[in-house]
Scaffold this motif. Structure first.
Motif, PDB file in Angstrom:
ATOM      1  N   ALA A  16       0.830  -1.202   0.000  1.00  0.00           N
ATOM      2  CA  ALA A  16       0.000   0.000   0.000  1.00  0.00           C
ATOM      3  C   ALA A  16       0.868   1.257   0.000  1.00  0.00           C
ATOM      4  O   ALA A  16       2.015   1.238   0.453  1.00  0.00           O
ATOM      5  N   ASN A  17       0.293   2.354  -0.498  1.00  0.00           N
ATOM      6  CA  ASN A  17       0.956   3.659  -0.527  1.00  0.00           C
ATOM      7  C   ASN A  17       2.312   3.605  -1.234  1.00  0.00           C
ATOM      8  O   ASN A  17       3.317   4.140  -0.755  1.00  0.00           O
ATOM      9  N   VAL A  18       2.310   2.939  -2.376  1.00  0.00           N
ATOM     10  CA  VAL A  18       3.525   2.793  -3.188  1.00  0.00           C
ATOM     11  C   VAL A  18       3.508   3.832  -4.303  1.00  0.00           C
ATOM     12  O   VAL A  18       2.476   4.053  -4.942  1.00  0.00           O
ATOM     13  N   ASP A  19       4.637   4.479  -4.535  1.00  0.00           N
ATOM     14  CA  ASP A  19       4.753   5.454  -5.619  1.00  0.00           C
ATOM     15  C   ASP A  19       5.095   4.779  -6.948  1.00  0.00           C
ATOM     16  O   ASP A  19       4.547   5.125  -7.989  1.00  0.00           O
ATOM     17  N   THR A  20       6.017   3.805  -6.893  1.00  0.00           N
ATOM     18  CA  THR A  20       6.483   3.113  -8.098  1.00  0.00           C
ATOM     19  C   THR A  20       6.440   1.607  -7.885  1.00  0.00           C
ATOM     20  O   THR A  20       6.888   1.122  -6.836  1.00  0.00           O
TER      21      THR A  20
END
Length: 343
Positions: A111-115
């Motif tokens: 969760a809450n991953v940018d890439t």
């Protein structure tokens, strides 16, 4: 920069946390989940946490409970090194799949991953259809996908693999790397700068742990070889865990996934198969099923060879699979609501 900011905390999350802070709770980020116990990073250090009874009771499904990468509201007992989790903050991205086996429930991978690094190796285990599945889930997650082709030092001619990956990705960055020689690693590091989070996703044996060790600058994750007969690997990572990188970024490593069953992939399907959708828009009828209807642009493209037969079959297969999962989940949620009301 505070420790929380290093972990990705920002003004938007601070605003969303206002009501929780008024209750005396503090924010933390989940770095490890194991059998409903959680390791949490907070401003004052690392804590071992468990769910509050209220949060567990009110959860309708796995989506309501914390996963690795989540920001949570906790009542901390710093002197004990422990905490209780009372809530999960809104997610900016969520990489999910259907749990393996017959059960129709959601498994949140990160969760809450940018890439999202979609990792495949430059050997016999390279599978375009499997890469399409990963790409579909990545687009649906809300994170930005990057295709990473590993073991470049062992591949005498990576060009055919790069061409296939670029054709599948349709504009998604593709990087050929070697964790052993350092080739292409600077391009990967550019995505995990301070306060940014990336996740490694791919099958066993594609080199995720080796890549993670190279980014960490030390051999913290176990690495196993691949089978010579089919170039497939063995599981070395057995759980999801987030690591702080020397660059200031964060990296989530995940176990290899052979079975990638789809979960809630409406918008991601059209983004992953943009070429198929574009061709279908040229059909005479808006509800064309691409079977026997006159003026079907898809059948014409398949005959002409401008649309890949294998790619189109995979699109239809995943379309049907996603629809089935959606129907099953709808029924499961209705049953969960009834059970909750009875309680």
């Amino acid at each position: 920069m505070s420790e929380l900011e290093r972990y990705g905390w920002n003004e938007t999350r601070e605003a969303a946390f206002a009501s929780s802070r008024a209750k005396g709770w503090t924010p933390g980020r989940v770095s490890l989940e194991h059998k409903r116990m959680y390791r949490i990073w907070t401003e004052n250090g690392e804590l071992l946490a468990e769910l509050s009874g209220k949060l567990r009771f009110e959860a309708l499904g796995r989506d309501d409970l914390p996963a690795v990468g989540d920001w949570v509201a906790v009542s901390a007992r710093d002197e004990e090194g422990k905490a209780t989790i009372h809530g999960v903050l809104p997610r900016t991205s969520k990489f999910s799949r259907k749990t393996a086996g017959g059960e129709t429930t959601e498994q949140i991978v990160a969760a809450n991953v940018d890439t999202v690094f979609l990792v495949s190796s430059l050997n016999l285990d390279f599978n375009p259809r499997r890469l399409e599945r990963y790409l579909l889930l990545a687009w649906e997650s809300g994170a930005n996908p990057v295709i990473v082709l590993t073991k470049a030092d062992l591949c005498p001619d990576p060009a055919p693999y790069l061409e296939q990956a670029e054709a599948i990705g349709l504009g998604v960055p593709v990087c050929a790397v070697s964790a052993e020689t350092g080739e292409g690693m600077d391009a990967i590091r550019a995505y995990v700068t301070r306060g940014r989070t990336a996740a490694l996703l791919g099958s066993s044996g594609v080199g995720k742990s080796t890549l993670a060790n190279a980014l960490l600058g030390e051999a913290r994750l176990a690495v196993a070889g691949i089978r010579e007969d089919d170039a497939r690997g063995r599981h070395t990572t057995t759980h999801r865990e987030m690591f702080a990188l020397p660059s200031g970024g964060l990296l989530i490593d995940t176990p290899g996934m052979r079975e990638i069953q789809l979960w809630d992939v409406g918008q991601g399907l059209s983004e992953t198969f943009e070429d198929v959708v574009a061709v279908a828009s040229g059909c005479r009828f808006g509800d064309c099923r691409h079977e026997r209807e006159p003026g079907c642009a898809v059948r014409e493209a398949l005959r002409a060879g401008t649309l890949s037969e294998g790619r189109y079959r995979n699109y239809r297969k995943m379309e049907a699979e996603a629809a089935y999962a959606a129907r099953k989940e709808s029924a499961r949620l209705q049953a969960a609501m009834k059970r909750k009301h009875r309680r």
